[in-house]
Design a protein around this motif. Structure first.
Motif, PDB file in Angstrom:
ATOM      1  N   GLN A   1       0.830  -1.207   0.000  1.00  0.00           N
ATOM      2  CA  GLN A   1       0.000   0.000   0.000  1.00  0.00           C
ATOM      3  C   GLN A   1       0.864   1.256   0.000  1.00  0.00           C
ATOM      4  OE1 GLN A   1      -2.781  -0.721   3.388  1.00  0.00           O
ATOM      5  NE2 GLN A   1      -4.335  -0.500   1.826  1.00  0.00           N
ATOM      6  N   LEU A   2       1.993   1.207   0.698  1.00  0.00           N
ATOM      7  CA  LEU A   2       2.929   2.325   0.748  1.00  0.00           C
ATOM      8  C   LEU A   2       4.173   1.929  -0.041  1.00  0.00           C
ATOM      9  CD1 LEU A   2       2.689   3.285   4.536  1.00  0.00           C
ATOM     10  CD2 LEU A   2       1.241   4.046   2.629  1.00  0.00           C
ATOM     11  N   ASP A   3       4.477   2.672  -1.104  1.00  0.00           N
ATOM     12  CA  ASP A   3       5.673   2.363  -1.889  1.00  0.00           C
ATOM     13  C   ASP A   3       6.931   2.811  -1.159  1.00  0.00           C
ATOM     14  OD1 ASP A   3       6.768   1.349  -4.450  1.00  0.00           O
ATOM     15  OD2 ASP A   3       7.511   3.397  -4.621  1.00  0.00           O
ATOM     16  N   LYS A   4       6.822   3.847  -0.352  1.00  0.00           N
ATOM     17  CA  LYS A   4       7.925   4.317   0.470  1.00  0.00           C
ATOM     18  C   LYS A   4       7.476   4.342   1.925  1.00  0.00           C
ATOM     19  CE  LYS A   4       9.613   7.668  -2.998  1.00  0.00           C
ATOM     20  NZ  LYS A   4       9.901   9.113  -3.211  1.00  0.00           N
ATOM     21  N   SER A   5       8.386   4.009   2.824  1.00  0.00           N
ATOM     22  CA  SER A   5       8.069   4.157   4.233  1.00  0.00           C
ATOM     23  C   SER A   5       8.064   5.638   4.599  1.00  0.00           C
ATOM     24  CB  SER A   5       9.112   3.437   5.093  1.00  0.00           C
ATOM     25  OG  SER A   5       8.925   3.762   6.466  1.00  0.00           O
ATOM     26  N   PRO A   6       7.080   6.094   5.372  1.00  0.00           N
ATOM     27  CA  PRO A   6       7.077   7.490   5.828  1.00  0.00           C
ATOM     28  C   PRO A   6       8.047   7.753   6.977  1.00  0.00           C
ATOM     29  CG  PRO A   6       5.099   6.370   6.583  1.00  0.00           C
ATOM     30  CD  PRO A   6       5.833   5.392   5.728  1.00  0.00           C
TER      31      PRO A   6
ATOM     32  N   TYR B   1       7.367  10.247  11.614  1.00  0.00           N
ATOM     33  CA  TYR B   1       6.724   9.948  10.332  1.00  0.00           C
ATOM     34  C   TYR B   1       6.560  11.264   9.566  1.00  0.00           C
ATOM     35  CZ  TYR B   1       5.267   5.020  10.164  1.00  0.00           C
ATOM     36  OH  TYR B   1       5.237   3.649  10.030  1.00  0.00           O
ATOM     37  N   ALA B   2       7.031  11.292   8.337  1.00  0.00           N
ATOM     38  CA  ALA B   2       6.907  12.501   7.521  1.00  0.00           C
ATOM     39  C   ALA B   2       5.457  12.875   7.287  1.00  0.00           C
ATOM     40  CB  ALA B   2       7.614  12.306   6.182  1.00  0.00           C
ATOM     41  N   SER B   3       4.580  11.894   7.379  1.00  0.00           N
ATOM     42  CA  SER B   3       3.160  12.123   7.137  1.00  0.00           C
ATOM     43  C   SER B   3       2.398  12.549   8.388  1.00  0.00           C
ATOM     44  CB  SER B   3       2.526  10.848   6.565  1.00  0.00           C
ATOM     45  OG  SER B   3       2.888   9.715   7.339  1.00  0.00           O
ATOM     46  N   ALA B   4       3.104  12.839   9.460  1.00  0.00           N
ATOM     47  CA  ALA B   4       2.412  13.251  10.684  1.00  0.00           C
ATOM     48  C   ALA B   4       3.176  14.309  11.476  1.00  0.00           C
ATOM     49  CB  ALA B   4       2.129  12.026  11.562  1.00  0.00           C
ATOM     50  N   GLU B   5       4.362  13.963  11.992  1.00  0.00           N
ATOM     51  CA  GLU B   5       5.047  14.829  12.942  1.00  0.00           C
ATOM     52  C   GLU B   5       5.346  16.249  12.450  1.00  0.00           C
ATOM     53  OE1 GLU B   5       5.470  11.088  15.246  1.00  0.00           O
ATOM     54  OE2 GLU B   5       5.356  11.618  13.138  1.00  0.00           O
ATOM     55  N   PRO B   6       5.759  16.473  11.203  1.00  0.00           N
ATOM     56  CA  PRO B   6       6.015  17.864  10.796  1.00  0.00           C
ATOM     57  C   PRO B   6       4.812  18.772  11.007  1.00  0.00           C
ATOM     58  CG  PRO B   6       7.009  16.385   9.231  1.00  0.00           C
ATOM     59  CD  PRO B   6       6.188  15.527  10.154  1.00  0.00           C
ATOM     60  N   PHE B   7       3.617  18.264  10.702  1.00  0.00           N
ATOM     61  CA  PHE B   7       2.408  19.058  10.922  1.00  0.00           C
ATOM     62  C   PHE B   7       2.101  19.183  12.408  1.00  0.00           C
ATOM     63  CE2 PHE B   7      -2.110  19.575  11.642  1.00  0.00           C
ATOM     64  CZ  PHE B   7      -2.445  20.590  10.768  1.00  0.00           C
ATOM     65  N   ILE B   8       2.203  18.070  13.119  1.00  0.00           N
ATOM     66  CA  ILE B   8       1.863  18.069  14.542  1.00  0.00           C
ATOM     67  C   ILE B   8       2.758  19.026  15.325  1.00  0.00           C
ATOM     68  CG2 ILE B   8       1.881  16.652  16.640  1.00  0.00           C
ATOM     69  CD1 ILE B   8       1.021  14.281  14.836  1.00  0.00           C
ATOM     70  N   TYR B   9       4.068  18.962  15.071  1.00  0.00           N
ATOM     71  CA  TYR B   9       4.994  19.797  15.836  1.00  0.00           C
ATOM     72  C   TYR B   9       4.792  21.286  15.533  1.00  0.00           C
ATOM     73  CZ  TYR B   9       7.712  16.144  18.079  1.00  0.00           C
ATOM     74  OH  TYR B   9       8.105  15.118  18.898  1.00  0.00           O
TER      75      TYR B   9
ATOM     76  N   LEU C   1       4.775  13.164  -1.611  1.00  0.00           N
ATOM     77  CA  LEU C   1       6.073  12.501  -1.486  1.00  0.00           C
ATOM     78  C   LEU C   1       6.093  11.132  -2.166  1.00  0.00           C
ATOM     79  CD1 LEU C   1       7.030  13.262   2.246  1.00  0.00           C
ATOM     80  CD2 LEU C   1       7.651  14.538   0.180  1.00  0.00           C
ATOM     81  N   GLU C   2       4.966  10.765  -2.784  1.00  0.00           N
ATOM     82  CA  GLU C   2       4.815   9.469  -3.451  1.00  0.00           C
ATOM     83  C   GLU C   2       5.057   8.314  -2.480  1.00  0.00           C
ATOM     84  OE1 GLU C   2       7.327   9.629  -6.910  1.00  0.00           O
ATOM     85  OE2 GLU C   2       5.911  10.891  -7.998  1.00  0.00           O
ATOM     86  N   ILE C   3       4.668   8.529  -1.230  1.00  0.00           N
ATOM     87  CA  ILE C   3       4.679   7.446  -0.252  1.00  0.00           C
ATOM     88  C   ILE C   3       3.641   6.413  -0.663  1.00  0.00           C
ATOM     89  CG2 ILE C   3       4.081   6.889   2.149  1.00  0.00           C
ATOM     90  CD1 ILE C   3       5.420   9.591   2.897  1.00  0.00           C
ATOM     91  N   VAL C   4       2.477   6.882  -1.077  1.00  0.00           N
ATOM     92  CA  VAL C   4       1.520   6.031  -1.786  1.00  0.00           C
ATOM     93  C   VAL C   4       1.781   6.264  -3.265  1.00  0.00           C
ATOM     94  CG1 VAL C   4      -0.897   5.546  -2.273  1.00  0.00           C
ATOM     95  CG2 VAL C   4      -0.206   6.171   0.039  1.00  0.00           C
TER      96      VAL C   4
END
Length: 389
Positions: free
Chosen positions: A150-155, A227-235, A330-333
Motif C-alpha cells: 500500500q505504501l511504496d515508500k516508508s514514511p 513519520y513525515a506524514s504526521a510529525e512535521p504538521f503536529i509539531y 512525497l509518493e509514499i503512496v
C-alpha cells in the motif's frame, strides 16, 4: 522486528488499556448475516474469501491505513472494546462484494505485539500489516508473504530544527556533526545507518518515548525519528511548546528502503487463499487510489474510531488531511517500478535482505537460510492496470 509507531501520545496509553488489550478486550459481537454481492460487482464470496475478511493493522487508525478503511460500506459497526470496526466490504463503485471486512487496531490494542506474532496466534486473521524487514527477520520461524504494498515508500524519517541546524539537509549531514539522534531502541534502520557510516554510534539515543518532550526540551539541538506524514504538521501546529517548522529526510532516501505496513498473509496460507486474493487484492488496490483521490469521508471515520477506541492517543482530522496530502506529494503512496500500484520490486527486496541479514543474525534472529525476495513478497495477485495517474 516489532514495529513501534512513532507518534504523539504513545506514552499516554494507560496501564488499564494495556491490560485490556493483553486480555483481548471485550468479546466481539456476533457476526452479522453475510451480505450479498451486488449485480455486476466483484463476488468475493464466490472467489473463496472468508465470510469476514479480517485485517490486522500495526497501529491505531490513521491516514497511512486509509486504503483499508476505504473498503468499509455505509454504517459500519464500531466495537470500542476490541478496538475494531466491521462492515460490508465494498468495491470502488460502493457495491457489496458479498463478504464483510473487519479491521483490527494494532499497537496498544494488542499490547504492542508484532503483527506477525498476532497472525500466528489467531487463525481468523486474513491479512496483516508486516514491514518487509520484519518479514525478513521472522522468515525462518513465522514466514509471511506480502501481497500488496500500500505504501511504496516508508514514511519513517529523521527530523531536525532548521534554525539550529541551517547547514543540515540530509541525515548524512547530521552524521558529520555531534547532534544527538533520538529513536526507538532496536530499529533495524538505525543499525543500517550506523553500519553504513551515515551516522555515528556516539550520536544515538535509543530512549525516544514517542512524545515531543525531549525534542522540545533540547531547544532544537537534538534530532529525532518520526513519520513525515504526521510529525512535521503536529509539531508546527499542535505542539504549543514548539510551534514552528521542522526539516527531515525519509529513511527511504537514505538508502534503507523498507515496504512499510505491506499487506501480508501467512506463508502457509498463500495457496489456500489464492482464489480469494486474486479477486480481493485488485479491490484493495482500487481502494488505495480512491482514498488518495478523495480522503475526506474516510478520514472522518478514522478520527471517529480514534475517539471511540480511546487508547490515550490523539489524532485530529487536520493531521489526517495533512497525512493524505503528504503521502501523495512525497509518493509514499505510489506505483511500483513496473508502473503498478502496490507492486514489490525484486531488486529492492534483495538489497534489503542483504542489508538486514547481518543485523538480524547478530541479534539472534537470523532469517531463513537462502532467503529470496520471492519468499517474502509476490505480485501475482495484483491487477497491473490499476495505477495512480
Amino acid at each position: 522486528m516489532r514495529r513501534i509507531r512513532t507518534t504523539i501520545g504513545l506514552a499516554a496509553v494507560s496501564m488499564s488499556v494495556l491490560s485490556l488489550a493483553a486480555c483481548g478486550g471485550e468479546e466481539a459481537p456476533a457476526a452479522a448475516a453475510a451480505p450479498s454481492a451486488e449485480a455486476g460487482g466483484t463476488d468475493l464470496a464466490a472467489a473463496g474469501c472468508p465470510a469476514t475478511v479480517v485485517i490486522q493493522t500495526d497501529w491505531n487508525p490513521e491516514a497511512e491505513h486509509g486504503g483499508i478503511y476505504q473498503l468499509l460500506g455505509p454504517d459500519p459497526t464500531i466495537d470500542a472494546g476490541s478496538k475494531s470496526v466491521r462492515g460490508n466490504l465494498v468495491d470502488g463503485e460502493g457495491a457489496s462484494t458479498g463478504v464483510q471486512v473487519e479491521i483490527r487496531s494494532g499497537g496498544p490494542a494488542i499490547g504492542f505485539q508484532a503483527v506477525t506474532a498476532q497472525m500466528y496466534t489467531d487463525d481468523a486473521i486474513t491479512l496483516g500489516y508486516v514491514d518487509t524487514d520484519e518479514a525478513i527477520q521472522l522468515s525462518d520461524t513465522q514466514p509471511t508473504v506480502g501481497v500488496l504494498a500500500q505504501l511504496d515508500k516508508s514514511p519513517q524519517m529523521i527530523m531536525w530544527d532548521p534554525a539550529t541546524h541551517p547547514d543540515v539537509t540530509t541525515i548524512a549531514d547530521l552524521g558529520k556533526t555531534d547532534t544527538i539522534v533520538r529513536y526507538f531502541e532496536g530499529s533495524a534502520y538505525m543499525d543500517y545507518l550506523v553500519g553504513s557510516g551515515v551516522l555515528k554510534e556516539s550520536q544515538l539515543d535509543g530512549g525516544y518515548d514517542g512524545t515531543p518532550a525531549a525534542f522540545v526540551a533540547s531547544g532544537g539541538a537534538d534530532a529525532q525519528q518520526g513519520y513525515a506524514s504526521a510529525e512535521p504538521f503536529i509539531y508546527e501546529n499542535e505542539v504549543d511548546a514548539w510551534g514552528k517548522p521542522v526539516e527531515y529526510q525519509l529513511i527511504h532516501d537514505a538508502g534503507f528502503q523498507v515496504y512499510a505496513s505491506s499487506l501480508s498473509v501467512r506463508g502457509d496460507k498463500v495457496e489456500e487463499l489464492s482464489g480469494c486474493l486474486e479477486a480481493l487484492i485488485p479491490v484493495m488496490q482500487q481502494a488505495d487510489l480512491d482514498y488518495v483521490a478523495d480522503p475526506g469521508d474516510t478520514n472522518a471515520l478514522i478520527v471517529e474510531l480514534v475517539t471511540e477506541y480511546d487508547t490515550g492517543w490523539q489524532y485530529s482530522e487536520a493531521v489526517a488531511e495533512y497525512s493524505a496530502q503528504t503521502m501523495s506529494e512525497l509518493e509514499i503512496v505510489g506505483n511500483g517500478t513496473d508502473g503498478t500500484h502496490g507492486s514489490f520490486d525484486t531488486a529492492r527486496l534483495q538489497t534489503l535482505i542483504e542489508q538486514t541479514t547481518p543485523i538480524f543474525t547478530e541479534q539472534g534472529t537470523a532469517p531463513k537460510a537462502g532467503l529470496t525476495p520471492e519468499d517474502i513478497a509476490t505480485n501475482e495477485f495484483l491487477d497491473p492496470s490499476i495505477a495512480l495517474g
